[in-house]
Design a protein around this motif. Sequence first.
Motif, mmCIF file in Angstrom:
data_model
loop_
_atom_site.group_PDB
_atom_site.id
_atom_site.type_symbol
_atom_site.label_atom_id
_atom_site.label_comp_id
_atom_site.label_asym_id
_atom_site.label_seq_id
_atom_site.Cartn_x
_atom_site.Cartn_y
_atom_site.Cartn_z
ATOM 1 N N LYS A 262 -24.698 -50.515 -13.565
ATOM 2 C CA LYS A 262 -25.058 -49.099 -13.509
ATOM 3 C C LYS A 262 -24.804 -48.481 -14.884
ATOM 4 C CE LYS A 262 -21.985 -46.117 -11.824
ATOM 5 N NZ LYS A 262 -21.120 -45.312 -10.926
ATOM 6 N N THR A 264 -25.120 -44.754 -17.347
ATOM 7 C CA THR A 264 -25.324 -43.303 -17.298
ATOM 8 C C THR A 264 -25.465 -42.772 -18.708
ATOM 9 O OG1 THR A 264 -23.913 -43.154 -15.359
ATOM 10 C CG2 THR A 264 -24.294 -41.103 -16.548
ATOM 11 N N VAL A 289 -35.768 -51.346 -13.939
ATOM 12 C CA VAL A 289 -34.876 -50.288 -13.473
ATOM 13 C C VAL A 289 -35.035 -50.152 -11.975
ATOM 14 C CG1 VAL A 289 -34.493 -47.810 -13.563
ATOM 15 C CG2 VAL A 289 -34.988 -49.071 -15.646
ATOM 16 N N ILE A 292 -32.505 -44.725 -9.425
ATOM 17 C CA ILE A 292 -32.374 -43.712 -10.481
ATOM 18 C C ILE A 292 -31.874 -42.409 -9.870
ATOM 19 C CG2 ILE A 292 -33.581 -42.340 -12.233
ATOM 20 C CD1 ILE A 292 -35.726 -44.482 -12.335
ATOM 21 N N GLN A 294 -31.012 -38.392 -11.156
ATOM 22 C CA GLN A 294 -30.870 -37.393 -12.212
ATOM 23 C C GLN A 294 -30.137 -36.195 -11.630
ATOM 24 O OE1 GLN A 294 -34.396 -36.065 -14.330
ATOM 25 N NE2 GLN A 294 -33.237 -34.470 -15.398
ATOM 26 N N THR A 305 -28.493 -41.427 -14.302
ATOM 27 C CA THR A 305 -27.833 -42.693 -14.020
ATOM 28 C C THR A 305 -28.859 -43.630 -13.388
ATOM 29 O OG1 THR A 305 -25.766 -41.537 -13.573
ATOM 30 C CG2 THR A 305 -25.927 -43.783 -12.743
ATOM 31 N N PHE A 306 -28.814 -44.891 -13.765
ATOM 32 C CA PHE A 306 -29.711 -45.849 -13.100
ATOM 33 C C PHE A 306 -29.113 -47.250 -13.088
ATOM 34 C CE2 PHE A 306 -31.468 -47.775 -16.994
ATOM 35 C CZ PHE A 306 -31.289 -46.763 -17.938
ATOM 36 N N THR A 307 -29.687 -48.101 -12.247
ATOM 37 C CA THR A 307 -29.189 -49.471 -12.172
ATOM 38 C C THR A 307 -30.196 -50.435 -12.796
ATOM 39 O OG1 THR A 307 -30.168 -49.880 -9.997
ATOM 40 C CG2 THR A 307 -27.929 -49.019 -10.022
ATOM 41 N N THR A 373 -30.305 -44.310 -2.325
ATOM 42 C CA THR A 373 -31.756 -44.161 -2.406
ATOM 43 C C THR A 373 -32.351 -44.616 -1.079
ATOM 44 O OG1 THR A 373 -33.758 -45.016 -3.432
ATOM 45 C CG2 THR A 373 -31.828 -46.322 -3.688
#
Length: 405
Positions: A262, A264, A289, A292, A294, A305-307, A373
């Motif tokens: 992860k 950021t 990606v 996500i 925001q 932030t995203f993985t 998500t």
Amino acid sequence: MRVVHKYGGTSVGSLERIRATAKLIQADIARGNEVAVVVSAMSGDTNRLMSMAQEMHAVPSAREMDALLSTGEQVSAALLSMALNHLGITAYSYNGAQAGFRTDSSHARARIKDVQSDHLIHHMQVGEVAVVTGFQGIDEAGNITTLGRGGSDTSDVALAIAVQADICDIYTDVDGIYTTDPRIVPQASKLQYISYEEMLEFASLGAKVLQTRSVGLAMRFDMPIHLRSSFEDISGTIVGGEDTDMERAEITGVAYNRDEAKVTIKGIPDQPGIAARIFGPVADADINVDVIVQNVSEHGYTDITFTVPRHDYTATMHLLQDLCVAMNAEKVKGDDTVAKVSIIGVGMRSHTGVALKMFDVLSHENINIQMITTSEIKVTVVLDEKYVELAVRSLHRAFDLDTTI
Ligand code: ASP
Ligand code: MG
């Protein structure tokens, strides 16, 4: 019935396994079925070829790499044909080009354009077996191409579509899809049936049983897949169209993936276009990606932030550090000890409160959710990887998937 069988690396991993595979084909023909076959390379062979290439050149040419890797499947296809001949069955091996697999020119990840398979249909009709090398084809200019690792699943589905088979059987070393990983939850049970959409979610979550692309292709042409073991003569899991008459459980299964990190980027001056500025370079670097988030912009600043897959963590952090400077953002943070846990099922469409129940279960176990998500048939949470097993076990139990044995 007309069936296209596919045998993975372990099913053709030794001469003995190839003989056993030939017997499975023989048995299916004896049942009156028309059969064509797609094979992978003998297990370990593709990796062995790759490491030889690495010793020859640090960055081997993509064209030569495909020429090399495609040979693994030729070995298993020819040997399997011989094994079939030995049983008195007329069989012919074909490489991708000979079998009629036309692809585009993207080496190592070619897309199949069409399969010119009239000759293969003819073999089937007269009780002969065409044994086709998986994972490969030929482009317009005559270059050998490959479809990406695990690509023979996709070859199998494509061939089944081309010869208008009733079903494609994928023989592998597991006997089907389970409600979750039986190594974590011994009470997991084998699913008799799973929809294409659910299988896509399971496959993309790292249940590495089927190449994700093959499931997408099967869904597009409604070609059912029977995923089954070549080691035991029992039925496996059918992947097919959604059965709308069936009464559905809240969820079908619980999946997880530890291959996650992860990142950021904090305090970005908020203005139109920042997401594109961040994800453009990430995509250019071929980094996938996933989740996500925001944040709501506060005082003109926002965080994203995203993985990403864990092996892309360092590269992503470097990219973001550069972007941080370029975009006047505050700082970059990262964590490569996270994991994803998902509940999946078409039943979510008709049951309410499924996501809430998931959050309740995790909260009851004191597991902190870092990101969330959802899609129509999936709820995914990102959490500390040390909680994966606990989360999977408690969700499997709470959603009544534990079998009582
Ligand atoms: N032999 C190729 C690989 O190892 C293709 C396949 O097995 O599906 O990726
Ligand atoms: Mg495979």
